[in-house]
Design an enzyme around this catalytic site. Structure first.
Site, PDB file in Angstrom:
ATOM      1  N   ASP A 295       0.903  -1.208   0.045  1.00  0.00           N
ATOM      2  CA  ASP A 295       0.127  -0.053  -0.008  1.00  0.00           C
ATOM      3  C   ASP A 295       0.852   1.262  -0.295  1.00  0.00           C
ATOM      4  OD1 ASP A 295      -1.628   1.920   0.652  1.00  0.00           O
ATOM      5  OD2 ASP A 295      -2.994   0.835   1.703  1.00  0.00           O
ATOM      6  N   HIS A 393      22.130  13.936 -11.804  1.00  0.00           N
ATOM      7  CA  HIS A 393      20.587  14.265 -12.295  1.00  0.00           C
ATOM      8  C   HIS A 393      20.460  14.775 -13.535  1.00  0.00           C
ATOM      9  CE1 HIS A 393      18.146  13.309  -8.332  1.00  0.00           C
ATOM     10  NE2 HIS A 393      19.514  12.677  -8.175  1.00  0.00           N
TER      11      HIS A 393
HETATM   12  C1  LIG Z   1      24.570   8.097 -10.618  1.00  0.00           C
HETATM   13  C2  LIG Z   1      25.432   7.951  -9.706  1.00  0.00           C
HETATM   14  C3  LIG Z   1      25.480   6.462  -9.098  1.00  0.00           C
HETATM   15  C4  LIG Z   1      26.983   7.772 -10.742  1.00  0.00           C
HETATM   16  O1  LIG Z   1      28.076   7.658  -9.831  1.00  0.00           O
HETATM   17  P1  LIG Z   1      29.443   7.270 -10.271  1.00  0.00           P
HETATM   18  O2  LIG Z   1      30.088   6.935  -9.076  1.00  0.00           O
HETATM   19  O3  LIG Z   1      29.756   8.543 -11.277  1.00  0.00           O
HETATM   20  O4  LIG Z   1      29.284   5.822 -11.151  1.00  0.00           O
HETATM   21  P2  LIG Z   1      30.303   5.015 -11.988  1.00  0.00           P
HETATM   22  O5  LIG Z   1      30.025   5.191 -13.515  1.00  0.00           O
HETATM   23  O6  LIG Z   1      31.602   5.165 -11.460  1.00  0.00           O
HETATM   24  O7  LIG Z   1      29.738   3.658 -11.393  1.00  0.00           O
HETATM   25  C5  LIG Z   1      29.758   3.006 -10.222  1.00  0.00           C
HETATM   26  C6  LIG Z   1      28.640   2.002  -9.918  1.00  0.00           C
HETATM   27  O8  LIG Z   1      27.488   2.962  -9.591  1.00  0.00           O
HETATM   28  C7  LIG Z   1      26.503   2.077 -10.473  1.00  0.00           C
HETATM   29  N1  LIG Z   1      25.824   2.747 -11.554  1.00  0.00           N
HETATM   30  C8  LIG Z   1      26.412   4.129 -12.134  1.00  0.00           C
HETATM   31  N2  LIG Z   1      25.664   4.240 -13.130  1.00  0.00           N
HETATM   32  C9  LIG Z   1      24.614   3.178 -13.327  1.00  0.00           C
HETATM   33  C10 LIG Z   1      23.511   3.356 -14.008  1.00  0.00           C
HETATM   34  N3  LIG Z   1      23.392   4.064 -15.110  1.00  0.00           N
HETATM   35  N4  LIG Z   1      22.784   2.098 -13.837  1.00  0.00           N
HETATM   36  C11 LIG Z   1      22.992   1.189 -12.977  1.00  0.00           C
HETATM   37  N5  LIG Z   1      24.126   1.269 -11.980  1.00  0.00           N
HETATM   38  C12 LIG Z   1      24.899   2.321 -12.230  1.00  0.00           C
HETATM   39  C13 LIG Z   1      27.050   0.689 -10.798  1.00  0.00           C
HETATM   40  O9  LIG Z   1      27.141  -0.124  -9.883  1.00  0.00           O
HETATM   41  C14 LIG Z   1      28.742   1.099 -11.079  1.00  0.00           C
HETATM   42  O10 LIG Z   1      29.575   0.038 -10.789  1.00  0.00           O
HETATM   43  P3  LIG Z   1      29.773  -0.847 -12.054  1.00  0.00           P
HETATM   44  O11 LIG Z   1      28.540  -1.727 -12.476  1.00  0.00           O
HETATM   45  O12 LIG Z   1      30.101   0.096 -13.242  1.00  0.00           O
HETATM   46  O13 LIG Z   1      30.899  -1.667 -11.795  1.00  0.00           O
HETATM   47  C15 LIG Z   1      25.692   8.937  -8.547  1.00  0.00           C
HETATM   48  O14 LIG Z   1      26.380  10.140  -9.060  1.00  0.00           O
HETATM   49  C16 LIG Z   1      24.684   8.856  -7.521  1.00  0.00           C
HETATM   50  O15 LIG Z   1      24.222   8.189  -6.813  1.00  0.00           O
HETATM   51  N6  LIG Z   1      24.014  10.048  -7.420  1.00  0.00           N
HETATM   52  C17 LIG Z   1      22.977  10.505  -6.544  1.00  0.00           C
HETATM   53  C18 LIG Z   1      21.667  10.063  -7.078  1.00  0.00           C
HETATM   54  C19 LIG Z   1      20.700   9.858  -6.094  1.00  0.00           C
HETATM   55  O16 LIG Z   1      20.793   9.171  -5.154  1.00  0.00           O
HETATM   56  N7  LIG Z   1      19.452  10.454  -6.505  1.00  0.00           N
HETATM   57  C20 LIG Z   1      18.362  10.249  -5.427  1.00  0.00           C
HETATM   58  C21 LIG Z   1      17.373  11.261  -5.535  1.00  0.00           C
HETATM   59  S1  LIG Z   1      18.025  12.708  -4.762  1.00  0.00           S
HETATM   60  C22 LIG Z   1      16.492  13.002  -3.959  1.00  0.00           C
HETATM   61  O17 LIG Z   1      15.492  12.786  -4.417  1.00  0.00           O
HETATM   62  C23 LIG Z   1      16.302  13.434  -2.574  1.00  0.00           C
HETATM   63  C24 LIG Z   1      17.079  14.748  -2.023  1.00  0.00           C
HETATM   64  C25 LIG Z   1      18.448  14.936  -2.582  1.00  0.00           C
HETATM   65  O18 LIG Z   1      16.311  15.866  -1.998  1.00  0.00           O
HETATM   66  C26 LIG Z   1      17.134  14.165  -0.560  1.00  0.00           C
HETATM   67  C27 LIG Z   1      18.226  14.970   0.253  1.00  0.00           C
HETATM   68  O19 LIG Z   1      19.293  14.679   0.270  1.00  0.00           O
HETATM   69  O20 LIG Z   1      17.845  16.085   0.912  1.00  0.00           O
HETATM   70  N1  LIG Z   2      -8.884  -1.494   7.241  1.00  0.00           N
HETATM   71  C1  LIG Z   2      -7.972  -0.625   6.882  1.00  0.00           C
HETATM   72  O1  LIG Z   2      -8.147   0.263   7.768  1.00  0.00           O
HETATM   73  C2  LIG Z   2      -6.956  -0.520   6.202  1.00  0.00           C
HETATM   74  C3  LIG Z   2      -6.910  -1.608   5.189  1.00  0.00           C
HETATM   75  N2  LIG Z   2      -5.715  -1.390   4.169  1.00  0.00           N
HETATM   76  C4  LIG Z   2      -5.840  -2.152   3.090  1.00  0.00           C
HETATM   77  O2  LIG Z   2      -5.603  -3.647   3.683  1.00  0.00           O
HETATM   78  C5  LIG Z   2      -5.462  -4.422   2.402  1.00  0.00           C
HETATM   79  C6  LIG Z   2      -4.396  -5.527   3.137  1.00  0.00           C
HETATM   80  O3  LIG Z   2      -4.929  -6.263   4.246  1.00  0.00           O
HETATM   81  P1  LIG Z   2      -4.452  -7.267   4.845  1.00  0.00           P
HETATM   82  O4  LIG Z   2      -5.062  -7.546   6.076  1.00  0.00           O
HETATM   83  O5  LIG Z   2      -2.928  -7.196   4.894  1.00  0.00           O
HETATM   84  O6  LIG Z   2      -4.887  -8.556   3.940  1.00  0.00           O
HETATM   85  P2  LIG Z   2      -6.164  -9.420   3.498  1.00  0.00           P
HETATM   86  O7  LIG Z   2      -7.209  -8.588   3.846  1.00  0.00           O
HETATM   87  O8  LIG Z   2      -6.020  -9.879   2.090  1.00  0.00           O
HETATM   88  O9  LIG Z   2      -5.714 -10.811   4.546  1.00  0.00           O
HETATM   89  C7  LIG Z   2      -5.000 -11.659   4.337  1.00  0.00           C
HETATM   90  C8  LIG Z   2      -5.798 -12.997   3.937  1.00  0.00           C
HETATM   91  O10 LIG Z   2      -4.866 -13.905   3.515  1.00  0.00           O
HETATM   92  C9  LIG Z   2      -5.329 -15.014   4.204  1.00  0.00           C
HETATM   93  N3  LIG Z   2      -3.828 -15.710   4.690  1.00  0.00           N
HETATM   94  C10 LIG Z   2      -3.467 -17.012   3.957  1.00  0.00           C
HETATM   95  N4  LIG Z   2      -2.131 -17.457   4.345  1.00  0.00           N
HETATM   96  C11 LIG Z   2      -1.713 -16.241   5.116  1.00  0.00           C
HETATM   97  C12 LIG Z   2      -0.481 -16.105   5.819  1.00  0.00           C
HETATM   98  N5  LIG Z   2       0.561 -16.774   5.865  1.00  0.00           N
HETATM   99  N6  LIG Z   2      -0.440 -14.950   6.533  1.00  0.00           N
HETATM  100  C13 LIG Z   2      -1.497 -14.181   6.583  1.00  0.00           C
HETATM  101  N7  LIG Z   2      -2.817 -14.333   6.034  1.00  0.00           N
HETATM  102  C14 LIG Z   2      -2.796 -15.298   5.221  1.00  0.00           C
HETATM  103  C15 LIG Z   2      -5.739 -14.609   5.806  1.00  0.00           C
HETATM  104  O11 LIG Z   2      -6.323 -15.551   6.312  1.00  0.00           O
HETATM  105  P3  LIG Z   2      -7.301 -15.501   7.505  1.00  0.00           P
HETATM  106  O12 LIG Z   2      -8.787 -15.266   6.672  1.00  0.00           O
HETATM  107  O13 LIG Z   2      -7.444 -16.679   8.202  1.00  0.00           O
HETATM  108  O14 LIG Z   2      -7.131 -14.248   8.104  1.00  0.00           O
HETATM  109  C16 LIG Z   2      -6.772 -13.499   5.022  1.00  0.00           C
HETATM  110  O15 LIG Z   2      -7.869 -14.005   4.534  1.00  0.00           O
HETATM  111  C17 LIG Z   2      -4.896  -3.727   1.425  1.00  0.00           C
HETATM  112  O16 LIG Z   2      -5.718  -3.664   0.281  1.00  0.00           O
HETATM  113  C18 LIG Z   2      -4.680  -2.251   2.209  1.00  0.00           C
HETATM  114  O17 LIG Z   2      -4.687  -1.198   1.193  1.00  0.00           O
HETATM  115  C19 LIG Z   2      -4.665  -0.535   4.427  1.00  0.00           C
HETATM  116  C20 LIG Z   2      -4.786   0.345   5.320  1.00  0.00           C
HETATM  117  C21 LIG Z   2      -5.781   0.503   6.208  1.00  0.00           C
END
Ligand SMILES: CC(C)(COP(=O)([O-])OP(=O)([O-])OC[C@H]1O[C@@H](n2cnc3c(N)ncnc32)[C@H](O)[C@@H]1OP(=O)([O-])[O-])[C@@H](O)C(=O)NCCC(=O)NCCSC(=O)C[C@@](C)(O)CC(=O)[O-]
Ligand SMILES: NC(=O)C1=CN([C@@H]2O[C@H](COP(=O)(O)OP(=O)(O)OC[C@H]3O[C@@H](n4cnc5c(N)ncnc54)[C@H](OP(=O)(O)O)[C@@H]3O)[C@@H](O)[C@H]2O)C=CC1
Length: 408
Positions: A295, A393
């Protein structure tokens, strides 16, 4: 004047009739085809538990899925499916996985496993509300409630009930194991049955205001989940070799440790963070949740994460840990039954009910989520320490190497 029919007239009449009937037939076929075509787009194969969505289903929304890994956690390697529109995320998590693998992998511990449901009750007086609290806290009564609660399912097992009194309101927080399901529907069903039992027994004056009163807390950031936990509480740790920090992550142990203190700890304190003492746990949690049919709204509390980094082995290597108190995941039920999401769970080897003991599949999934978060933290923090974020990025979010471009 007498009108004499030309012999051709009847042929023309017959031919027009045939043409008219043919047109009618074509029109009918065309309409049937259009109806079928529309129906085909409307018909989305959904499991029976999706009856409500099925009746209104129009199309699927496609989200690109990438795979990061191998992610090495507890001596097992996983290919982690991530559904995301953040073009850099899979590359980044993949880099973290590589750093982990080259350093011997991560280790995890599941500290707690219990889903919570929390009804809101009201009494005529605060005294009566307190009486129910005391009633539940008596072990004999707790046992009686457990028997009723557990009868609702083969897998639900009551662990504890916490009660908070506010004026004449009583907020109860039931916590229970739910096997391999995330468990919210199971808990809600069990809570409803127990409330009926209480009302028919010692507390006929109890008014059920709402089956959910926010003390759970589901899909909201709250201190109660951060402190008490909800779903699976997991700690995952690793020691990253200094050499790997330089070669794969392009930074140093010292720079990472310093950045972690100033950004993830002090920076988050300045922001008044609640559960957000990390760089981007929610990026990884959301991507895995969407891919594996969790979910997605539960990303809020599931992303609560404290990231710690410390120098070890005389400062040469990096100890990193992520502490995540409320990862809410299941390997059956809900969206996990959909075909693509099932395939992603199969890729991880955790689809469905566990063969060992109820709950082991979903607990392994929680450790994979924590391990992937650890990998993501390593990589993004390194990119920030090396001032590589914008450059990466610009490359992956805007260039044609972007997976979104490929899909178009
Ligand atoms: C992009 C990298 C990884 C390059 O990093 P790099 O070191 O220049 O990469 P590289 O070419 O030297 O490769 C190193 C390894 O990275 C992997 N790798 C490298 N490129 C690829 C690719 N294309 N596809 C798959 N894997 C890749 C791969 O494992 C590779 O090893 P290899 O396979 O070559 O032996 C790096 O610069 C990086 O991690 N940047 C950060 C990006 C990031 O994490 N973004 C997340 C979103 S940011 C955000 O949403 C939140 C933010 C920022 O606001 C939160 C906050 O901090 O407040
Ligand atoms: N009610 C709420 O307030 C909320 C509901 N949701 C929603 O709830 C849903 C998920 O509910 P959830 O209760 O996880 O799943 P289900 O309602 O699908 O319940 C699990 C079912 O699987 C059966 N089951 C069979 N094998 C297993 C096993 N190994 N372990 C556990 N159960 C097994 C259970 O049996 P038995 O009948 O014996 O229990 C039950 O019938 C999602 O769609 C989610 O979006 C999300 C947040 C809030």
């Amino acid at each position: 004047m007498e009108y004499s029919r030309h012999p051709l007239d009847s042929h023309i009449y017959l031919a027009s009739l045939c043409l008219f009937l043919t047109l009618l037939l074509l029109l009918h076929r065309c309409r049937r085809h259009r109806h079928r075509h529309r129906h085909r787009h409307r018909h989305i194969p959904l499991p029976p538990n999706y009856a409500a969505i099925s009746s209104n289903a129009v199309r699927h929304v496609m989200v690109p899925v990438g795979v990061a890994g191998p992610l090495s956690v507890d001596d097992r390697d996983y290919l982690v499916p991530m559904a995301t529109t953040e073009g850099c995320l899979v590359a980044s998590t993949n880099r973290g996985c590589k750093a982990l693998k080259d350093s011997g992998g991560a280790r995890s511990v599941v500290l707690r496993d219990g889903m919570t449901g929390a009804p809101l009750l009201r009494f005529r007086t605060a005294k009566r509300a307190a009486e129910l609290k005391l009633f539940v806290e008596d072990p004999h009564n707790f046992h009686a409630l457990s028997v009723v609660f557990n009868r609702s399912s083969r897998f639900v097992r009551l662990q504890s009930v916490k009660c908070a009194v506010a004026g004449r309101n009583l907020y109860m927080r039931f916590s229970c194991s739910t096997g391999d399901a995330m468990g919210m529907d199971m808990v809600s069903k069990a809570v409803e049955i127990v409330l009926g039992f209480l009302k028919n027994g010692e507390f006929p004056d109890m008014e059920v205001i709402s089956l959910s009163g926010n003390f759970c807390s589901d899909k909201k950031a709250s201190a109660v989940n951060w402190i008490e936990g909800r779903g699976k509480s997991v700690v995952c740790e690793a020691v990253i070799k200094g050499e790997v920090v330089k070669r794969v992550l392009k930074t140093t142990v010292g720079a990472l440790v310093e950045l972690n203190v100033h950004k993830n700890l002090i920076g988050s304190a300045v922001a008044g963070a609640l559960g957000g003492f990390n760089a981007h746990a929610s990026n990884i949690v959301s991507a895995i949740f969407i891919a594996t049919g969790q979910d997605p709204a539960q990303n809020i509390e599931s992303s609560h994460c404290l990231t710690m980094m410390e120098p070890v082995n005389g400062g040469r290597d990096l100890h990193i840990s992520v502490t995540m108190p409320s990862i809410e995941v299941g390997t059956l039920g809900g969206g996990t039954e959909l075909p693509s999401q099932s395939a992603c769970l199969n890729l991880l080897g955790v689809k469905g009910a566990s063969k060992e003991s109820p709950g082991s599949n979903s607990r392994v999934l929680a450790t994979i989520v924590a391990g992937a978060v650890l990998a993501g933290e390593l990589s993004l923090m390194s990119a920030l320490a090396a001032n590589q974020l914008v450059q990466s990025h610009m490359k992956y979010n805007r260039s044609t190497e972007n997976c979104l471009e490929k899909i178009k």
